[in-house]
Design an enzyme around this catalytic site. Structure first.
Site, PDB file in Angstrom:
ATOM      1  CG  HIS A  46      -1.765   3.851  -6.415  1.00 27.33           C
ATOM      2  ND1 HIS A  46      -2.740   4.076  -6.563  1.00 27.33           N
ATOM      3  CD2 HIS A  46      -1.670   2.969  -5.273  1.00 27.33           C
ATOM      4  CE1 HIS A  46      -3.601   3.633  -5.684  1.00 27.33           C
ATOM      5  NE2 HIS A  46      -3.068   2.922  -4.885  1.00 27.33           N
ATOM      6  CG  HIS A 277       1.179   0.762  -2.790  1.00 26.52           C
ATOM      7  ND1 HIS A 277       1.184  -0.347  -3.814  1.00 26.52           N
ATOM      8  CD2 HIS A 277      -0.128   1.152  -2.532  1.00 26.52           C
ATOM      9  CE1 HIS A 277      -0.180  -0.617  -4.059  1.00 26.52           C
ATOM     10  NE2 HIS A 277      -0.937   0.301  -3.276  1.00 26.52           N
ATOM     11  CD  GLU A 426     -16.279 -22.549 -10.625  1.00 25.83           C
ATOM     12  OE1 GLU A 426     -15.269 -22.163 -10.002  1.00 25.83           O
ATOM     13  OE2 GLU A 426     -16.880 -23.606 -10.371  1.00 25.83           O
ATOM     14  CG  HIS A 488     -24.712 -27.434  -4.797  1.00 26.06           C
ATOM     15  ND1 HIS A 488     -23.526 -27.582  -3.797  1.00 26.06           N
ATOM     16  CD2 HIS A 488     -23.671 -28.060  -5.936  1.00 26.06           C
ATOM     17  CE1 HIS A 488     -22.659 -28.229  -4.106  1.00 26.06           C
ATOM     18  NE2 HIS A 488     -22.679 -28.489  -5.469  1.00 26.06           N
TER      19      HIS A 488
HETATM   20  C1  LIG Z   1      -8.888  -7.381  -5.518  1.00 26.46           C
HETATM   21  C2  LIG Z   1      -8.134  -6.264  -4.725  1.00 26.46           C
HETATM   22  N1  LIG Z   1      -7.849  -6.362  -3.131  1.00 26.46           N
HETATM   23  C3  LIG Z   1      -7.015  -5.247  -3.005  1.00 26.46           C
HETATM   24  C4  LIG Z   1      -7.069  -4.162  -3.723  1.00 26.46           C
HETATM   25  C5  LIG Z   1      -6.090  -3.198  -2.946  1.00 26.46           C
HETATM   26  N2  LIG Z   1      -4.736  -2.910  -3.286  1.00 26.46           N
HETATM   27  C6  LIG Z   1      -4.623  -2.076  -4.365  1.00 26.46           C
HETATM   28  S1  LIG Z   1      -2.772  -1.974  -4.673  1.00 26.46           S
HETATM   29  C7  LIG Z   1      -2.642  -3.229  -3.613  1.00 26.46           C
HETATM   30  C8  LIG Z   1      -1.130  -4.045  -3.372  1.00 26.46           C
HETATM   31  C9  LIG Z   1      -0.827  -4.451  -4.422  1.00 26.46           C
HETATM   32  O1  LIG Z   1       0.585  -4.939  -4.360  1.00 26.46           O
HETATM   33  P1  LIG Z   1       1.556  -4.974  -5.636  1.00 26.46           P
HETATM   34  O2  LIG Z   1       0.776  -5.648  -6.599  1.00 26.46           O
HETATM   35  O3  LIG Z   1       2.861  -5.557  -5.396  1.00 26.46           O
HETATM   36  O4  LIG Z   1       1.753  -3.388  -6.013  1.00 26.46           O
HETATM   37  P2  LIG Z   1       2.951  -2.629  -5.798  1.00 26.46           P
HETATM   38  O5  LIG Z   1       2.923  -2.150  -4.218  1.00 26.46           O
HETATM   39  O6  LIG Z   1       4.114  -3.377  -5.945  1.00 26.46           O
HETATM   40  O7  LIG Z   1       2.824  -1.341  -6.585  1.00 26.46           O
HETATM   41  C10 LIG Z   1      -3.763  -3.499  -2.795  1.00 26.46           C
HETATM   42  C11 LIG Z   1      -3.999  -4.427  -1.700  1.00 26.46           C
HETATM   43  C12 LIG Z   1      -7.274  -4.196  -4.861  1.00 26.46           C
HETATM   44  N3  LIG Z   1      -6.921  -3.409  -5.634  1.00 26.46           N
HETATM   45  N4  LIG Z   1      -7.940  -5.444  -5.465  1.00 26.46           N
END
Ligand SMILES: Cc1ncc(C[n+]2csc(CCOP(=O)(O)OP(=O)(O)O)c2C)c(N)n1
Ligand SMILES: [Mg+2]
Length: 676
Positions: A46, A277, A426, A488
């Site tokens: 990334h 990204h 939680e 529950h």
């Molecule tokens: C809980 C979770 N859901 C989905 C992902 C997959 N994922 C990694 S980065 C991302 C997008 C994140 O967007 P942002 O925080 O804006 O990062 P940017 O594109 O700006 O680097 C996703 C959906 C993850 N790592 N964790």
């Protein structure tokens, strides 16, 4: 000693890099280039986030962050959490540039390769300076809240001379979209964790494209509503970022700095788009970026003057660390010893004394109480010996029995207690407990209903992955909770938790076992534990108090009178049912042994001969547990029987439910007789 201000005051001379002829731009571009090159070499990763946040991170690491790469474990260092873990190359670049010995340029070249320190997402323990494992978005934010809380609690105990540091986190759009961020930020706002500073990478892009596709939140208003100090800056204007961090440091509220950035900053055609990204930019785009950024150097090459400027920034904290060490050396010997013990995670002498007494007392006079009450008794025995225990519950204190005499609650601006009212949060409780454990100096435990381990599960998984000593006190562990009904009543939860590597799942049968399981949970430094505890009363069964038999994971609770024909294997509240079935079978001339199996993982770790001795493979084996059969084949194969649940529960008094679902001594006897 105000270490922080002394660093800030020095920053203009030693932090800017100007003395070595490297500008802020050069230093930030070093991060951008390393990120592009490493992702390109790995053919995955990334680049966008590190390129976009390079300016912000450069300001933070060169002018503010209190750290010393030569002393990565310095207890009073600022904590830095990359909650947006996909931007791992940002962290790895910073660690290399500032001079962490184990983060070499070869590690960056080996980004994402087997055995490298530079895993796809930052992994706690892989390299110094990685304070927590991140990747599941939002978790890091929850960890940062726990770290900031640990800092305040330790400061209240040991004083600002020894404990006075900030916790910084970088969070992206994704972290803020995640539900956990709402709970974590709300908790931090309530507790007024003023030394928590979150830098929000406000780039308006996530994987699917512009964030406007999915979210219209006013993030700044949202955090203001939680009671945060909120600022917005141009994330590519270093002085504006510095001014905002300085202002955030002064605030008594937690701070959000929304840093407007361009994802993939410098990439000629892809910057500002989701294309940067999560994939390599490609050779042409990288060549164009080098030109646009004014970075003519070959891949992985950082010119000496720029590297030197970074190393000087990394050296800024050494004097402060020296001063801190002197301060520790000068503190009175008792305080110093206690501080060092707690930060090392070592337990005091004689901490098990209270538990031993409890075991003896209940064997002499066995009480019929729920194991959640037994857990309270165990805590009453532990708390006076273990000031590092930080308890809490997600709004179920009276049900989880997690608060005991001698504990007082912490509150906004008041961190002298040892109990946290987490509220109905939680997710944040579990993530914050990871942060508390990672910070060090405290041992967190927290409660909710076992069924809501589902709401904690992502963090429980990370506790296990990071091998942190976190104790999850999960009560109301079966249909035995009764009238609250199937929403529950946990069914698949024990199986699901037992499937998590490194996690010790304990389901004690009575007060003696509960005390033993607590002892194991505290003594095991490198694992989290779940204690599954009953709502309903169970009889005292164990008659020997000497050895911690639960440490074997499973053991013969009651041997068969004559050569064994049957082995009844149960956990928790069902051990009493197995005992009753054994007596009934004996009356019919069938010899059965009762095995209590409080912790599968510990039992699996025993030598085969011990397990065979306990389970007797030649006998008919019957498993009894008021939960799913999933996994029980391990102990019952090839032809054992299981008495338990095969669907959801129902709403009724517990006794009626056990009869309705046929988890009774008679059902066990019938299962045995059908097979013998
Ligand atoms: C809980 C979770 N859901 C989905 C992902 C997959 N994922 C990694 S980065 C991302 C997008 C994140 O967007 P942002 O925080 O804006 O990062 P940017 O594109 O700006 O680097 C996703 C959906 C993850 N790592 N964790
Ligand atoms: Mg984004």
């Amino acid at each position: 000693m105000d270490a922080t201000s002394s660093i800030s005051a020095n920053s203009s001379e030693s932090g800017s890099g100007a003395a070595c002829g490297a500008s802020h731009k050069d230093m930030a571009n070093a991060i951008r280039a390393l990120a592009m090159d490493a992702v390109e070499a790995a053919k995955s990763g990334h680049p966008g986030m590190p390129m976009g946040m390079a300016d912000v991170a450069t300001v933070l690491f060169t002018r503010f962050l209190k750290f010393d790469p030569a002393r990565p474990g310095w207890p009073d260092r600022d904590r830095f959490v990359l909650s947006a873990g996909h931007g791992s190359m940002l962290l790895y670049s910073l660690l290399y540039l500032t001079g962490y010995a184990d983060m070499t340029i070869d590690e960056l070249r080996n980004f994402r390769q087997l055995g490298s320190r530079t895993a796809g997402h930052p992994e706690y323990g892989h390299a110094d300076g990685i304070e927590t494992t991140t990747g599941p978005l939002g978790q890091g934010l929850g960890n940062a809240v726990g770290m900031a809380l640990a800092e305040r609690m330790l400061a209240a105990r040991f004083g600002g001379e020894l404990v006075d540091h900030f916790t910084y986190a970088i969070a992206g759009d994704g972290c803020l979209m995640e539900g956990i961020s709402h709970e974590a930020a709300s908790l931090a706002g309530h507790l007024r964790l003023g030394k928590l500073i979150v830098l929000f990478d406000d780039n308006g892009i996530s994987i699917d494209g512009p964030t406007g596709l999915a979210v219209s939140d006013d993030q700044q208003a949202r955090f203001a509503a939680y009671g945060w100090h909120v600022q917005a800056v141009d994330g590519h204007d270093p002085d504006a970022v510095a001014a905002a961090i300085a202002a955030a440091q002064e605030s008594s509220q937690p701070s959000l700095i929304a840093c407007k950035t361009v994802i993939g900053f410098g990439a000629p055609t892809k910057a500002g788009t989701a294309k940067t990204h999560g994939s390599p930019l490609g050779a042409d785009e990288i060549a164009g970026a080098r030109e646009k950024l004014g970075w003519p150097h070959p891949p992985f090459a950082v010119p000496d003057n720029i590297l030197e400027a970074w190393r000087r920034a990394g050296g800024r904290g050494a004097k402060t660390a020296d001063a801190w060490e002197k301060c520790l050396a000068k503190s009175d010997s008792k305080t110093r010893a206690e501080f060092q013990r707690r930060l090392a995670g070592e337990l005091p002498k004689n901490w098990t004394e209270g538990l031993a007494k409890l075991k003896q007392a209940v064997i002499a006079d066995p009480p019929k109480i729920a194991t959640r009450i037994s857990s309270q008794r165990a805590l009453e025995a532990l708390v006076p010996h273990l000031p590092e225990l930080v308890g809490g519950s997600a709004d179920l204190t009276g049900s989880n029995n997690t608060l005991v005499a001698g504990q007082t609650a912490i509150g906004p601006g008041d961190y002298g207690g040892s109990y946290v009212y987490y509220g109905v949060r939680e997710h944040a409780m579990a993530a914050a407990m990871n942060g508390l454990a990672l910070h060090g100096g405290v041992i967190p435990y927290g409660g909710t209903f076992l069924v809501f381990t589902d709401y904690c599960r992502p963090s429980i998984r990370l506790s296990a992955l990071m091998r942190q000593r976190v104790v999850y006190v999960m009560t109301h562990d079966s249909i035995g909770l009764g009238e609250d009904g199937p929403t529950h009543q946990p069914i698949e939860h024990l199986a699901a938790l037992r499937a998590i590597p490194n996690l010790n799942v304990f389901r004690p049968a009575d007060t003696v076992e509960t005390a033993e399981c607590w002892e194991l949970a505290i003594a095991t430094r490198d694992r989290p534990s779940v204690l599954a505890l009953s709502r309903q009363a169970v009889p005292g069964i164990r008659q020997e108090s000497g050895e911690n038999l639960s440490a074997f994971g499973g053991y013969i609770m009651r041997a068969a009178d004559t050569p064994r024909q049957v082995t009844l294997i149960a956990s928790g509240s069902e051990v009493a049912i197995a005992m009753a079935a054994q007596a009934q079978l004996a009356a019919e001339g069938i010899a059965a042994a009762v095995v209590s199996l409080p912790c599968w993982r510990l039992f699996q770790a025993q030598p085969a001969h011990y397990r065979d001795e306990v389970l007797d493979p030649g006998s008919l084996r019957v498993g009894i547990e008021a939960g799913s059969a999933f996994g029980w084949g391990t102990w019952l194969a090839p032809d054992g029987a299981f008495v338990g649940m095969s669907g959801f529960g129902a709403s009724a008094p517990a006794g009626d439910l056990y009869k309705h679902f046929q988890i009774t001594p008679q059902a066990v006897v019938d299962a045995v007789k059908a097979r013998l």
